[in-house]
Design an enzyme around this catalytic site. Sequence first.
Site, PDB file in Angstrom:
ATOM      1  N   CYS A 131      27.478  70.897 131.539  1.00 19.81           N
ATOM      2  CA  CYS A 131      27.613  69.636 130.817  1.00 19.81           C
ATOM      3  C   CYS A 131      26.353  68.833 131.050  1.00 19.81           C
ATOM      4  O   CYS A 131      25.699  68.978 132.089  1.00 19.81           O
ATOM      5  CB  CYS A 131      28.812  68.831 131.311  1.00 19.81           C
ATOM      6  N   CYS A 141      27.892  63.104 127.758  1.00 22.44           N
ATOM      7  CA  CYS A 141      27.967  64.560 127.928  1.00 22.44           C
ATOM      8  C   CYS A 141      27.190  65.309 126.854  1.00 22.44           C
ATOM      9  O   CYS A 141      27.102  66.542 126.881  1.00 22.44           O
ATOM     10  CB  CYS A 141      29.423  65.005 127.929  1.00 22.44           C
ATOM     11  N   LYS A 206      40.659  68.716 128.277  1.00 21.43           N
ATOM     12  CA  LYS A 206      40.114  67.731 129.207  1.00 21.43           C
ATOM     13  C   LYS A 206      40.322  66.348 128.618  1.00 21.43           C
ATOM     14  O   LYS A 206      39.831  66.030 127.534  1.00 21.43           O
ATOM     15  CB  LYS A 206      38.629  68.006 129.424  1.00 21.43           C
ATOM     16  N   ARG A 216      32.179  60.486 139.227  1.00 25.44           N
ATOM     17  CA  ARG A 216      30.981  59.943 138.570  1.00 25.44           C
ATOM     18  C   ARG A 216      30.057  59.299 139.594  1.00 25.44           C
ATOM     19  O   ARG A 216      28.847  59.281 139.417  1.00 25.44           O
ATOM     20  CB  ARG A 216      31.384  58.997 137.437  1.00 25.44           C
ATOM     21  N   GLU A 244      43.416  72.711 121.137  1.00 25.82           N
ATOM     22  CA  GLU A 244      42.176  72.937 121.880  1.00 25.82           C
ATOM     23  C   GLU A 244      42.206  74.277 122.615  1.00 25.82           C
ATOM     24  O   GLU A 244      41.233  75.033 122.613  1.00 25.82           O
ATOM     25  CB  GLU A 244      41.953  71.816 122.914  1.00 25.82           C
ATOM     26  N   LYS A 259      42.763  69.515 132.678  1.00 21.97           N
ATOM     27  CA  LYS A 259      42.153  68.548 133.585  1.00 21.97           C
ATOM     28  C   LYS A 259      42.399  67.132 133.093  1.00 21.97           C
ATOM     29  O   LYS A 259      42.168  66.878 131.912  1.00 21.97           O
ATOM     30  CB  LYS A 259      40.654  68.836 133.644  1.00 21.97           C
ATOM     31  N   SER A 285      38.829  64.260 141.076  1.00 26.55           N
ATOM     32  CA  SER A 285      38.365  63.376 142.145  1.00 26.55           C
ATOM     33  C   SER A 285      39.309  62.208 142.427  1.00 26.55           C
ATOM     34  O   SER A 285      39.618  61.917 143.574  1.00 26.55           O
ATOM     35  CB  SER A 285      36.970  62.852 141.799  1.00 26.55           C
TER      36      SER A 285
HETATM   37  C1  PBG Z   1      31.354  66.451 133.605  1.00 28.19           C
HETATM   38  C2  PBG Z   1      32.551  66.547 134.485  1.00 28.19           C
HETATM   39  C3  PBG Z   1      33.386  65.517 134.934  1.00 28.19           C
HETATM   40  C4  PBG Z   1      34.300  66.113 135.801  1.00 28.19           C
HETATM   41  C5  PBG Z   1      34.014  67.471 135.807  1.00 28.19           C
HETATM   42  N1  PBG Z   1      32.946  67.721 134.982  1.00 28.19           N
HETATM   43  C6  PBG Z   1      33.340  64.064 134.717  1.00 28.19           C
HETATM   44  C7  PBG Z   1      33.523  63.490 133.383  1.00 28.19           C
HETATM   45  O1  PBG Z   1      33.829  64.174 132.412  1.00 28.19           O
HETATM   46  O2  PBG Z   1      33.315  62.282 133.293  1.00 28.19           O
HETATM   47  C8  PBG Z   1      35.355  65.388 136.568  1.00 28.19           C
HETATM   48  C9  PBG Z   1      35.759  66.029 137.846  1.00 28.19           C
HETATM   49  C10 PBG Z   1      36.472  65.155 138.809  1.00 28.19           C
HETATM   50  O3  PBG Z   1      36.790  63.980 138.538  1.00 28.19           O
HETATM   51  O4  PBG Z   1      36.735  65.648 139.902  1.00 28.19           O
HETATM   52  N2  PBG Z   1      31.642  66.380 132.263  1.00 28.19           N
HETATM   53 ZN    ZN Z   2      29.948  65.586 131.097  1.00 22.81          ZN
END
Ligand code: PBG
Ligand code: ZN
Length: 335
Positions: A131, A141, A206, A216, A244, A259, A285
């Site tokens: 990404c 992204c 997602k 982030r 999706e 996710k 996270s």
């Molecule tokens: C990047 C990405 C993100 C996460 C995984 N890949 C952040 C987002 O989309 O803002 C989140 C992972 C997490 O919160 O542990 N696109």
């Molecule tokens: Zn991203």
Amino acid sequence: MRDEDRILSLPGRVRPRRLRRTPVLRDLVAETRLAADRLVQPHFVLPVERGEEPVEAMPGISRMGLEDLLRRVEEDLALGIRSVLLFGVPPEGDKDPEGHSAADPEGAVPRAVRLLKDRFGDDLLVITDVCLCAYTDHGHCGLVGEDGVDNDATLPHLVDMALCHAEAGADLVAPSDMMDGRVGAIRDALDDAGYETTGILSYAVKYASAYYGPFREAAGSAPGKGDRKGYQMDVRNVREALREALLDEAEGADMLMVKPALAYLDVIRAVREATSLPLAAYNVSGEYSQVKAAAARGWIEEGAVVRENLLAMARAGADVLITYHAREALAHGWI
Ligand code: PBG
Ligand code: ZN
């Protein structure tokens, strides 16, 4: 009275509690089991030899330089963690509107992949996040056009990044950008370049979730302006998740992901029933930080809650559990 009602009304004949009497009996009939080999530990990698920078909102998680990562992965392998998911943390100065450093073979992730595969070979499965958000100066992204994030202009950049990771030796690339058509574009490019054995774990489902906040901070990938609702999924939808998932399967994904995990157990179940591909759940996270914060105050028992959360993901239908808790769960015998 109907027969079955009479049977149920007889006190003592039918007793579900008989199967809960001893630990051995409970283990014998348990419907869901956790095992180290279904866990994936995420790591944030710095493009330096040495360094460990704790992520404030994620106690126990640090951004690591390459040597520190190698040492950590070696310890984790001894605990039984055989799969990792890598995120790169580029220096601020390397960011630009198109996220070019995402495909730099000397970036943190390709360097880490080469080192890890050199050292551990196929004893370790290396998955890389694909990404642009950590590499773009605006934090989105994809490439930003007149009308928001430009889907089709972003695809070649994601393809370059995936190729760069495949060339470094990644076992699976994991696109997390939510651009339409990226799985097909990456699959074709990998095949054309001779990487037909490199797999794709698609972040197919997602959501535009508030649970990514601490990540982030860790990856330095927060969007400067706006949010990700124009490309990540609407929290209110589940039929859209199936759409999706099936699209990514048709485009050639080898594995799918839902996710976040815990607020989306219904989605995990629905996707599980709609596809026969292996399914991963990402315990993100914010879900991790909540547990850590409450545990630090003594408000919950961390090990029991972590075990319960991981079981919930598995019970909902996830085969693969991506979680920041993996290391501690094994080190402390929580699962
Ligand atoms: C990047 C990405 C993100 C996460 C995984 N890949 C952040 C987002 O989309 O803002 C989140 C992972 C997490 O919160 O542990 N696109
Ligand atoms: Zn991203």
